[in-house]
Design a protein around this motif. Structure first.
Motif, PDB file in Angstrom:
ATOM      1  N   PRO A  71       0.939  -1.318   0.026  1.00 48.86           N
ATOM      2  CA  PRO A  71      -0.116   0.023   0.106  1.00 48.86           C
ATOM      3  C   PRO A  71       0.724   1.286   0.064  1.00 48.86           C
ATOM      4  O   PRO A  71       2.044   1.067   0.470  1.00 48.86           O
ATOM      5  CB  PRO A  71      -0.988  -0.169   1.264  1.00 48.86           C
ATOM      6  CG  PRO A  71       0.013  -1.163   2.398  1.00 48.86           C
ATOM      7  CD  PRO A  71       0.825  -2.040   1.271  1.00 48.86           C
ATOM      8  N   PRO A  72       0.353   2.540  -0.485  1.00 43.32           N
ATOM      9  CA  PRO A  72       1.084   3.830  -0.418  1.00 43.32           C
ATOM     10  C   PRO A  72       1.263   4.066   0.792  1.00 43.32           C
ATOM     11  O   PRO A  72       0.430   3.785   1.751  1.00 43.32           O
ATOM     12  CB  PRO A  72       0.360   4.584  -1.376  1.00 43.32           C
ATOM     13  CG  PRO A  72      -0.928   3.874  -1.159  1.00 43.32           C
ATOM     14  CD  PRO A  72      -0.892   2.439  -1.187  1.00 43.32           C
ATOM     15  N   PRO A  73       2.320   5.015   0.979  1.00 45.15           N
ATOM     16  CA  PRO A  73       2.572   5.358   2.490  1.00 45.15           C
ATOM     17  C   PRO A  73       1.352   6.554   3.140  1.00 45.15           C
ATOM     18  O   PRO A  73       1.175   6.385   4.331  1.00 45.15           O
ATOM     19  CB  PRO A  73       3.780   6.366   2.293  1.00 45.15           C
ATOM     20  CG  PRO A  73       4.441   5.833   1.044  1.00 45.15           C
ATOM     21  CD  PRO A  73       3.264   5.286   0.225  1.00 45.15           C
ATOM     22  N   PHE A  78      -0.898   0.842   5.443  1.00 47.34           N
ATOM     23  CA  PHE A  78       0.424   1.039   5.277  1.00 47.34           C
ATOM     24  C   PHE A  78       1.304   1.226   6.572  1.00 47.34           C
ATOM     25  O   PHE A  78       0.745   1.584   7.800  1.00 47.34           O
ATOM     26  CB  PHE A  78       0.958   2.523   4.699  1.00 47.34           C
ATOM     27  CG  PHE A  78       2.704   2.583   4.588  1.00 47.34           C
ATOM     28  CD1 PHE A  78       3.194   1.907   3.722  1.00 47.34           C
ATOM     29  CD2 PHE A  78       3.146   3.550   5.521  1.00 47.34           C
ATOM     30  CE1 PHE A  78       4.672   2.135   3.492  1.00 47.34           C
ATOM     31  CE2 PHE A  78       4.554   3.627   5.384  1.00 47.34           C
ATOM     32  CZ  PHE A  78       5.320   2.940   4.328  1.00 47.34           C
ATOM     33  N   ILE A  79       2.461   0.293   6.772  1.00 50.28           N
ATOM     34  CA  ILE A  79       3.083   0.216   7.935  1.00 50.28           C
ATOM     35  C   ILE A  79       4.604   0.045   7.687  1.00 50.28           C
ATOM     36  O   ILE A  79       4.931  -0.466   6.612  1.00 50.28           O
ATOM     37  CB  ILE A  79       2.631  -1.069   8.750  1.00 50.28           C
ATOM     38  CG1 ILE A  79       3.512  -1.176  10.186  1.00 50.28           C
ATOM     39  CG2 ILE A  79       2.737  -2.216   7.968  1.00 50.28           C
ATOM     40  CD1 ILE A  79       3.096  -2.213  11.110  1.00 50.28           C
ATOM     41  N   SER A  80       5.176   0.515   8.412  1.00 47.56           N
ATOM     42  CA  SER A  80       6.537   0.681   7.987  1.00 47.56           C
ATOM     43  C   SER A  80       7.342  -0.340   8.593  1.00 47.56           C
ATOM     44  O   SER A  80       6.850  -1.426   9.216  1.00 47.56           O
ATOM     45  CB  SER A  80       7.317   1.847   8.544  1.00 47.56           C
ATOM     46  OG  SER A  80       7.332   1.838   9.894  1.00 47.56           O
ATOM     47  N   GLU A  81       8.535  -0.691   8.129  1.00 47.87           N
ATOM     48  CA  GLU A  81       9.424  -2.148   8.371  1.00 47.87           C
ATOM     49  C   GLU A  81       9.735  -2.008   9.858  1.00 47.87           C
ATOM     50  O   GLU A  81       9.713  -3.193  10.230  1.00 47.87           O
ATOM     51  CB  GLU A  81      10.498  -2.260   7.241  1.00 47.87           C
ATOM     52  CG  GLU A  81      10.287  -2.460   5.948  1.00 47.87           C
ATOM     53  CD  GLU A  81       9.717  -3.820   5.616  1.00 47.87           C
ATOM     54  OE1 GLU A  81       9.971  -4.537   6.538  1.00 47.87           O
ATOM     55  OE2 GLU A  81       8.962  -3.953   4.517  1.00 47.87           O
ATOM     56  N   ALA A  82       9.950  -1.137  10.338  1.00 46.76           N
ATOM     57  CA  ALA A  82      10.366  -1.011  11.733  1.00 46.76           C
ATOM     58  C   ALA A  82       9.074  -1.319  12.629  1.00 46.76           C
ATOM     59  O   ALA A  82       9.576  -1.965  13.788  1.00 46.76           O
ATOM     60  CB  ALA A  82      10.921   0.565  12.034  1.00 46.76           C
ATOM     61  N   ASP A  83       7.812  -1.211  12.167  1.00 39.45           N
ATOM     62  CA  ASP A  83       6.817  -1.122  13.103  1.00 39.45           C
ATOM     63  C   ASP A  83       6.304  -2.484  12.786  1.00 39.45           C
ATOM     64  O   ASP A  83       5.406  -3.042  13.550  1.00 39.45           O
ATOM     65  CB  ASP A  83       5.620  -0.085  12.710  1.00 39.45           C
ATOM     66  CG  ASP A  83       6.132   1.243  13.250  1.00 39.45           C
ATOM     67  OD1 ASP A  83       6.916   1.259  14.023  1.00 39.45           O
ATOM     68  OD2 ASP A  83       5.626   2.317  12.674  1.00 39.45           O
TER      69      ASP A  83
END
Length: 258
Positions: A71-73, A78-83
């Protein structure tokens, strides 16, 4: 020669003609499509893609060139790789221990409830079997089958006690009435008996002026109606004797229990 002066109206006013601006075309010219474009428009897949690209109003215009799996930011999914990954190792370990503890407690509780229900059903079955056995014995006593072993009198011939039943109470009432009548008859005989001695010439005992009369007995009343002891009881199923095998009409359940 023609005059270039502006014409005058009837009131002396001049009429001015204004030409349209040069930036505004007089005709809407469309460039003709080539043969390849016309054939591409007739293709169903290409037509659907063009419609999706030029969708307007409340519809979302999607970028078909982007990655469909990510999904787009600016989207809600959307979820970041760190989260995406848990960074609290201690909290994760505590949550795992807590989950195992809850599973263990739930297992123990289910086992306790299952054992309780099984024991309650077993003791209910034992109580019902005992009750039906008592009813069966009582019916055998009251039936005509053991008539040969039944006494013809309503009292115990060994200890001379009346039976604890309606027939025993009725026999006791008749005996008490007879005893009272005998005492009253004895008193009537004493009143009419004349003797020159104050003793009984037959027994030699001193004569009595009056025999004590017992009080009038109370009748036992009408015979009570016979009540079915099975009334109000639950139906007794033979297959309840077997815990794991239930009776069925397909010939499978009860045969394996024997």
């Amino acid at each position: 020669t023609h005059s270039t002066a502006p014409p005058a109206s009837a009131m002396g006013q001049q009429v001015v003609h204004v030409d349209p601006p040069a930036t505004r075309p007089r005709f809407h010219n469309i460039e003709p499509r080539s043969r390849e474009e016309r054939l591409a428009i007739r293709d169903k897949d290409m037509l659907e893609k063009l419609r999706l690209e030029h969708r307007l109003k409340s519809n979302v215009k999607e970028d078909l060139n982007s990655n469909l799996l990510e999904p787009p930011p600016n989207s809600a999914g959307f979820i970041s790789e760190a989260d995406r990954f848990c960074t609290d190792a201690a909290g994760e370990e505590y949550a795992e221990r807590h989950r195992k503890k809850l599973e263990r407690e739930e297992l123990i509780e289910r086992r306790r409830v299952r054992n309780y229900e099984r024991e309650a059903a077993r003791w209910d079955r034992v109580a019902m079997e005992q009750k039906f056995e008592d009813i069966k014995l009582q019916e055998l006593k009251e039936s005509e089958i053991p008539a040969l072993n039944r006494s013809s009198v309503k009292y115990n011939m060994i200890n001379l006690q009346y039976e604890d039943s309606y027939d025993g109470a009725e026999l006791k009432y008749r005996d008490d009435v007879m005893k009272r009548n005998m005492a009253m008859a004895a008193n009537r005989g004493l009143r009419h008996m004349k003797s020159s001695v104050d003793y009984d010439p037959i027994t030699g005992l001193p004569t009595r002026s009056k025999v004590p009369v017992p009080p009038a007995p109370v009748a036992p009343g009408p015979r009570p109606e016979k009540v079915d002891p099975r009334e109000g009881m639950k139906h007794f199923r033979v297959d309840s004797l077997y815990v794991n095998e239930k009776e069925s009409h397909d010939g499978v359940g009860r045969q394996r229990a024997y």
